[in-house]
Design an enzyme around this catalytic site. Structure first.
Site, PDB file in Angstrom:
ATOM      1  N   GLY A 138      44.253  53.458  13.420  1.00  0.00           N
ATOM      2  CA  GLY A 138      45.648  53.858  13.488  1.00  0.00           C
ATOM      3  C   GLY A 138      45.907  54.735  14.705  1.00  0.00           C
ATOM      4  O   GLY A 138      46.776  54.455  15.538  1.00  0.00           O
ATOM      5  N   ASP A 139      45.141  55.798  14.828  1.00  0.00           N
ATOM      6  CA  ASP A 139      45.294  56.714  15.952  1.00  0.00           C
ATOM      7  C   ASP A 139      44.895  56.075  17.273  1.00  0.00           C
ATOM      8  O   ASP A 139      45.594  56.191  18.278  1.00  0.00           O
ATOM      9  CB  ASP A 139      44.446  57.966  15.719  1.00  0.00           C
ATOM     10  CG  ASP A 139      45.164  59.006  14.889  1.00  0.00           C
ATOM     11  OD1 ASP A 139      46.381  59.158  15.041  1.00  0.00           O
ATOM     12  OD2 ASP A 139      44.508  59.671  14.065  1.00  0.00           O
TER      13      ASP A 139
END
Length: 390
Positions: free
Chosen positions: A174-175
């Site tokens: 995600g990051d």
């Protein structure tokens, strides 16, 4: 890896003010630093980036999590919520090129550093804003961490064994996905600025980037309307393309076409599989994947991982053992491509993973260690004669 300060620097002369923290923003700004940009990391005087405490393990006072994504930067402590700190940052932006921030939508800091106000004073600025869920929609004001993005964006529903509990990916996709797309946004905005002279407000989010990486999963769903499910290590559109158990561990094979399947069948002395109407074409193998996997699993259970990897490589079938990180870092191939280097650190030589792109055969060097909290405050702020904590 060459760790000298010489080497390719495509972004030399670009100055980045990094107002971000945690992972997505710092990963993007570290990459810009690797490419030669001057990156000034702005941290709160009280503790700084929270990842400095995300341990153990620690090296010196800082957690290895922080050390992983902050090399090549200068750390300056400024209280962004103070009027004095805000005036100081505004002065720093006069000769900056890029600002990276991940302020929560609607927060006081996002209002203070609103792009409309910034661009009015500094029209040359490229501002990258990374959020959890994007600029619009009912979730726009929600906070987000990597796991939240993996859950909300579908990755956890597709990761794990069929019928098992949902699992997050081993990496922070995600990051890291948002950081990577953010880099693309910044670089393309800088190219456009070279033509127009004006900056851009570049936005991305963890959620948007999760959707962007659905790729074939999305088009599968759009085509047949069937809810995608976790498949373990298997592939929704190819077979066999997964991990198999050998007598002493697991390995993967990646059969991407019918020719490779025929080679696999020849290697394991089962040429009849390649002639079978059930398995001859990939579309047949996908439809009959469970029966095919059962046949192959029975064969592979009869010998070791090394045996099968050696045999299948000899038949040019894409194959690999499933390796652990310590094995990868000690591998001659890893050494040969120069992806691991060191930077001088106050605790000694600090090993780091390098930038994964080379320029005319030369990888960008690792320039400086992740900075200690406020290490460069006096150096950077001295020119402003600012009475800001340092």
């Amino acid at each position: 890896m060459n760790t000298a300060t010489s080497g390719p620097a495509p972004l030399a002369g670009i100055k980045v003010i990094d107002l971000s923290k945690i992972l997505a923003g710092p990963y993007a700004t570290m990459s810009l630093a690797d490419l030669g940009a001057e990156v000034i990391k702005i941290e709160h005087p009280d503790g700084g980036d929270p990842t400095r405490g995300w341990g153990p393990p620690f090296v010196g006072d800082d957690a290895t999590y922080y050390l992983a994504v902050n090399r090549g930067k200068k750390s300056v402590t400024v209280d962004l919520k103070s009027e004095e700190g805000q005036r100081l940052i505004d002065r720093m932006l006069e000769d900056a090129d890029v600002v990276v921030e991940n302020f929560r939508p609607g927060s006081s800091l996002q209002q203070v550093f609103d792009y409309r106000d910034l661009s009015a004073r500094h029209p040359h600025l490229v501002v990258l804003h990374i959020s959890a869920f994007g600029e619009e929609g009912p979730l726009r004001d929600e906070p987000g961490y990597d796991m939240v993005a993996q859950a909300a964006g579908g990755l956890m529903s597709l990761t794990g064994e069929p019928g098992g509990a949902p699992m997050k990916s081993g990496y922070a996709m995600g990051d890291l996905g948002a950081g990577l797309f953010g880099i693309i946004g910044v670089l393309s905005a800088l190219v456009e600025r070279s033509r127009t002279g004006r900056g851009q407000y570049v936005t991305t989010s963890l959620f948007e980037c999760q959707l962007a990486m659905h790729v074939n999963w999305a088009t599968n769903y759009f085509a047949d309307g069937q809810r995608p499910q976790a498949m373990g290590s298997a592939h929704p559109n190819l077979a066999p393309y997964q991990a198999f158990p050998a007598s002493d561990g697991h390995f993967v094979i990646a059969v991407g076409n019918d020719k490779l399947f025929a080679a696999l069948c020849a290697a394991i002395r089962k040429p009849e599989l390649a002639d079978s109407d059930d398995f001859r074409r990939n579309r047949d193998r996908v439809q009959n994947r469970e029966r095919l996997a059962a046949v192959l699993s029975e064969v592979f259970a009869g010998d070791t991982v090394d045996h099968w990897v050696t045999l299948l490589k000899a038949h040019e079938v894409p194959v690999s053992p499933i390796r652990h990180l310590d094995e990868i870092y000690d591998d001659p191939h890893t050494e040969a491509i120069g992806m691991i280097g060191t930077v001088p650190h106050h605790t000694g030589a600090l090993r780091q993973i390098g930038f994964p792109v080379s320029y005319s055969g030369v990888r960008p060097p690792l320039r400086t260690a992740p900075p200690r909290h406020g290490e460069h405050t006096r150096e950077v702020l001295g020119e402003f004669d600012a009475a800001v904590v340092g």
